[in-house]
Design an enzyme around this catalytic site. Structure first.
Site, PDB file in Angstrom:
ATOM      1  N   SER A 127     -23.201   9.081  23.241  1.00 21.81           N
ATOM      2  CA  SER A 127     -23.175  10.178  22.284  1.00 21.81           C
ATOM      3  C   SER A 127     -24.580  10.500  21.782  1.00 21.81           C
ATOM      4  O   SER A 127     -25.004  11.659  21.775  1.00 21.81           O
ATOM      5  CB  SER A 127     -22.261   9.827  21.111  1.00 21.81           C
ATOM      6  OG  SER A 127     -22.151  10.915  20.222  1.00 21.81           O
TER       7      SER A 127
ATOM      8  N   ALA B  56     -18.686  15.632  19.502  1.00 24.33           N
ATOM      9  CA  ALA B  56     -18.548  14.929  18.231  1.00 24.33           C
ATOM     10  C   ALA B  56     -19.398  13.667  18.304  1.00 24.33           C
ATOM     11  O   ALA B  56     -19.266  12.878  19.252  1.00 24.33           O
ATOM     12  CB  ALA B  56     -17.095  14.572  17.964  1.00 24.33           C
ATOM     13  N   GLU B  57     -20.254  13.456  17.322  1.00 27.90           N
ATOM     14  CA  GLU B  57     -21.208  12.354  17.427  1.00 27.90           C
ATOM     15  C   GLU B  57     -20.542  10.984  17.385  1.00 27.90           C
ATOM     16  O   GLU B  57     -21.156   9.981  17.778  1.00 27.90           O
ATOM     17  CB  GLU B  57     -22.270  12.445  16.335  1.00 27.90           C
ATOM     18  CG  GLU B  57     -21.771  12.238  14.932  1.00 27.90           C
ATOM     19  CD  GLU B  57     -22.865  12.477  13.906  1.00 27.90           C
ATOM     20  OE1 GLU B  57     -23.394  11.492  13.384  1.00 27.90           O
ATOM     21  OE2 GLU B  57     -23.181  13.645  13.636  1.00 27.90           O
ATOM     22  N   ASN B  58     -19.261  10.926  16.938  1.00 25.04           N
ATOM     23  CA  ASN B  58     -18.574   9.639  16.958  1.00 25.04           C
ATOM     24  C   ASN B  58     -18.024   9.281  18.332  1.00 25.04           C
ATOM     25  O   ASN B  58     -17.390   8.242  18.491  1.00 25.04           O
ATOM     26  CB  ASN B  58     -17.462   9.591  15.901  1.00 25.04           C
ATOM     27  CG  ASN B  58     -16.465  10.728  16.025  1.00 25.04           C
ATOM     28  OD1 ASN B  58     -16.832  11.859  16.322  1.00 25.04           O
ATOM     29  ND2 ASN B  58     -15.194  10.453  15.782  1.00 25.04           N
TER      30      ASN B  58
END
Length: 219
Positions: A90, A48-50
């Site tokens: 990330s 997840a990019e967060n």
């Protein structure tokens, strides 16, 4: 199929693209459903990019954690092997070419493998987010989307909206078909068995290359 059934159909077909050991980023919206349908015998790590890896299926109602959400702000889950980290790590994963796949939605895709998925001029623009990094950093880009928008084709000869990335799309999966942009044009790889090739051509605004044998989509 109703709208939810269409989304689930697409997500199930996308999940069949992965193999053991793949690291995959899922975009917001429809792509997040893909995590629910990965076969149990296939080990995929979702990023997840967060800021975490090991993203799992959407939590059941009542089991949501107030501390875990995906990049779209929706409740999410983390599997036992998951790890949390900052945005620097990330996006290091994304920009460093460590993702095997990213799965994104789209406003438009064209026969030149161009992607437009972040703005419509004259309307409120939420921003490109990490999509530009994802399409340039991931080894393969899969577009998971409905085939049309209110009856208007989304697969075009050339995008008319501002591009997120040029020549970046590897595979398009809709409720009607699986398509692959190539130098010679848009190739029809698979079709929904309930849809005819003529119907797909009618709902696609670019010339299709149709092989002698087109497999049925399996989910």
């Amino acid at each position: 199929m109703n709208k939810q059934e269409i989304k689930e159909f697409i997500a199930k077909r996308v999940a069949k693209e992965f193999k053991d050991g793949d690291i995959v980023n899922l975009g917001i919206g429809l792509p997040t459903l893909v995590a629910n349908y990965v076969p149990e015998d296939v080990m995929v790590t979702f990023q997840a990019e967060n800021g975490y890896t090991g993203a799992g299926p959407a939590p059941k109602e009542g089991e949501e954690s107030p501390y875990i959400s995906n990049a779209g702000g929706m409740p999410a889950s983390v599997l036992p092997h998951g790890a949390f980290f900052g945005s620097d790590v990330s996006f290091g994963l994304i920009r460093g070419g460590h993702l095997d796949f990213t799965v994104l939605g789209a406003l438009q895709v064209d026969a030149k493998a161009n992607l437009a998925n972040y703005m419509i001029p004259g309307k409120l623009v939420p921003g490109m987010g990490g999509a530009m990094d994802l399409v340039s950093g991931a080894k393969q880009v899969i577009i998971a989307m409905e085939h049309t928008q209110k009856g208007a084709p989304k697969i075009l000869e050339e995008c008319t909206l501002p591009l997120t990335g040029a020549n970046v799309v590897d595979l398009i999966i809709t409720e009607m078909a699986v398509m692959k942009p190539a130098e010679e044009g848009m190739i029809l790889v698979e079709k929904n068995p309930e849809v005819s090739i003529e119907e797909i051509e009618e709902m696609t605004a670019c010339k299709l290359i149709i092989p002698h044998t087109v497999k049925d989509m399996e989910i």
